[in-house]
Write a protein that holds these residues in place. Structure first.
Motif, PDB file in Angstrom:
ATOM      1  N   ASN A  92      59.749  28.655 -23.734  1.00  0.00           N
ATOM      2  CA  ASN A  92      59.510  30.030 -23.296  1.00  0.00           C
ATOM      3  C   ASN A  92      59.593  30.104 -21.771  1.00  0.00           C
ATOM      4  O   ASN A  92      58.578  30.010 -21.096  1.00  0.00           O
ATOM      5  N   PRO A  93      60.802  30.307 -21.228  1.00  0.00           N
ATOM      6  CA  PRO A  93      60.967  30.317 -19.773  1.00  0.00           C
ATOM      7  C   PRO A  93      60.486  31.593 -19.079  1.00  0.00           C
ATOM      8  O   PRO A  93      60.533  31.680 -17.847  1.00  0.00           O
ATOM      9  N   ALA A  94      59.988  32.562 -19.833  1.00  0.00           N
ATOM     10  CA  ALA A  94      59.553  33.832 -19.241  1.00  0.00           C
ATOM     11  C   ALA A  94      58.527  33.580 -18.141  1.00  0.00           C
ATOM     12  O   ALA A  94      57.543  32.870 -18.342  1.00  0.00           O
ATOM     13  N   GLY A  95      58.803  34.150 -16.979  1.00  0.00           N
ATOM     14  CA  GLY A  95      57.869  34.046 -15.864  1.00  0.00           C
ATOM     15  C   GLY A  95      58.040  32.817 -15.005  1.00  0.00           C
ATOM     16  O   GLY A  95      57.412  32.705 -13.945  1.00  0.00           O
ATOM     17  N   ALA A  96      58.869  31.870 -15.420  1.00  0.00           N
ATOM     18  CA  ALA A  96      59.101  30.678 -14.605  1.00  0.00           C
ATOM     19  C   ALA A  96      59.862  31.073 -13.335  1.00  0.00           C
ATOM     20  O   ALA A  96      60.671  31.999 -13.365  1.00  0.00           O
ATOM     21  N   PRO A  97      59.625  30.385 -12.221  1.00  0.00           N
ATOM     22  CA  PRO A  97      60.343  30.708 -10.989  1.00  0.00           C
ATOM     23  C   PRO A  97      61.866  30.635 -11.155  1.00  0.00           C
ATOM     24  O   PRO A  97      62.598  31.381 -10.517  1.00  0.00           O
ATOM     25  N   ASP A  98      62.314  29.757 -12.012  1.00  0.00           N
ATOM     26  CA  ASP A  98      63.750  29.593 -12.256  1.00  0.00           C
ATOM     27  C   ASP A  98      64.123  30.068 -13.664  1.00  0.00           C
ATOM     28  O   ASP A  98      64.963  29.485 -14.334  1.00  0.00           O
ATOM     29  N   GLU A  99      63.509  31.162 -14.084  1.00  0.00           N
ATOM     30  CA  GLU A  99      63.686  31.670 -15.452  1.00  0.00           C
ATOM     31  C   GLU A  99      65.153  31.874 -15.823  1.00  0.00           C
ATOM     32  O   GLU A  99      65.594  31.456 -16.892  1.00  0.00           O
ATOM     33  N   MET A 100      65.935  32.482 -14.956  1.00  0.00           N
ATOM     34  CA  MET A 100      67.334  32.758 -15.285  1.00  0.00           C
ATOM     35  C   MET A 100      68.132  31.471 -15.444  1.00  0.00           C
ATOM     36  O   MET A 100      68.966  31.357 -16.341  1.00  0.00           O
ATOM     37  N   SER A 101      67.882  30.497 -14.582  1.00  0.00           N
ATOM     38  CA  SER A 101      68.571  29.206 -14.704  1.00  0.00           C
ATOM     39  C   SER A 101      68.197  28.512 -16.004  1.00  0.00           C
ATOM     40  O   SER A 101      69.060  27.969 -16.696  1.00  0.00           O
ATOM     41  N   LEU A 102      66.907  28.531 -16.336  1.00  0.00           N
ATOM     42  CA  LEU A 102      66.461  27.911 -17.584  1.00  0.00           C
ATOM     43  C   LEU A 102      67.096  28.583 -18.794  1.00  0.00           C
ATOM     44  O   LEU A 102      67.559  27.907 -19.717  1.00  0.00           O
ATOM     45  N   ARG A 103      67.134  29.895 -18.789  1.00  0.00           N
ATOM     46  CA  ARG A 103      67.741  30.620 -19.914  1.00  0.00           C
ATOM     47  C   ARG A 103      69.227  30.281 -20.037  1.00  0.00           C
ATOM     48  O   ARG A 103      69.743  30.077 -21.129  1.00  0.00           O
ATOM     49  N   SER A 104      69.903  30.213 -18.907  1.00  0.00           N
ATOM     50  CA  SER A 104      71.327  29.880 -18.903  1.00  0.00           C
ATOM     51  C   SER A 104      71.550  28.466 -19.426  1.00  0.00           C
ATOM     52  O   SER A 104      72.445  28.228 -20.239  1.00  0.00           O
ATOM     53  N   MET A 105      70.743  27.519 -18.955  1.00  0.00           N
ATOM     54  CA  MET A 105      70.887  26.134 -19.411  1.00  0.00           C
ATOM     55  C   MET A 105      70.597  26.025 -20.903  1.00  0.00           C
ATOM     56  O   MET A 105      71.326  25.358 -21.636  1.00  0.00           O
ATOM     57  N   LYS A 106      69.541  26.685 -21.344  1.00  0.00           N
ATOM     58  CA  LYS A 106      69.162  26.604 -22.757  1.00  0.00           C
ATOM     59  C   LYS A 106      70.254  27.189 -23.658  1.00  0.00           C
ATOM     60  O   LYS A 106      70.523  26.664 -24.743  1.00  0.00           O
ATOM     61  N   ALA A 107      70.913  28.241 -23.189  1.00  0.00           N
ATOM     62  CA  ALA A 107      71.965  28.879 -23.979  1.00  0.00           C
ATOM     63  C   ALA A 107      73.170  27.963 -24.188  1.00  0.00           C
ATOM     64  O   ALA A 107      73.901  28.120 -25.159  1.00  0.00           O
ATOM     65  N   THR A 108      73.360  26.999 -23.288  1.00  0.00           N
ATOM     66  CA  THR A 108      74.518  26.108 -23.390  1.00  0.00           C
ATOM     67  C   THR A 108      74.133  24.685 -23.797  1.00  0.00           C
ATOM     68  O   THR A 108      74.980  23.799 -23.816  1.00  0.00           O
ATOM     69  N   ALA A 109      72.864  24.471 -24.124  1.00  0.00           N
ATOM     70  CA  ALA A 109      72.351  23.120 -24.371  1.00  0.00           C
ATOM     71  C   ALA A 109      72.967  22.460 -25.598  1.00  0.00           C
ATOM     72  O   ALA A 109      73.079  23.068 -26.658  1.00  0.00           O
TER      73      ALA A 109
END
Length: 118
Positions: A92-109
């Motif tokens: 759950n990357p919501a609220g993380a300082p690097d939320e967008m990067s985490l979401r992007s990485m997770k989408a391509t994992a």
């Protein structure tokens, strides 16, 4: 498609990461990183290492991962950058300082856990 060099390097890296972290390791993923590479050249592979939540510090774990990736680079010529992420932020990357990067990485994992055993 992953090159033969990259497959060998990823296999070696997955084994080293699994050996080091043991039960703390939740997952190892190859990702398409959204991180900018202004200060150094783009790696052959970006890796996310998901670790069990705990009292560990991201900077210390990324320094250790840097050592592991360097060892693999010397052995196999694979240039990989590895990022340490807690299980709770990966889930759950919501609220993380690097939320967008985490979401992007997770989408391509793409999981590399099976590579450690091949």
């Amino acid at each position: 498609m992953t090159s033969k060099k990259n497959r060998a390097g990823l296999r070696a890296l997955a084994r080293k990461i699994e050996d080091h972290y043991g039960n703390r390791l939740i997952g190892i993923y190859r990702v398409d990183s959204a991180m900018p590479y202004d200060t150094h050249e783009r790696p052959d592979e970006d890796i996310v290492v998901v670790l069990a939540d705990g009292t560990w510090r991201v900077r210390e774990e990324e320094d250790l991962l840097s050592d592991l990736t360097y060892d693999v680079m010397v052995e196999t010529d694979l240039f990989a950058l590895a990022w340490a992420v807690s299980k709770s932020l990966w889930d759950n990357p919501a609220g993380a300082p690097d939320e967008m990067s985490l979401r992007s990485m997770k989408a391509t994992a793409e999981s590399l856990m099976d590579m450690a055993h091949s």
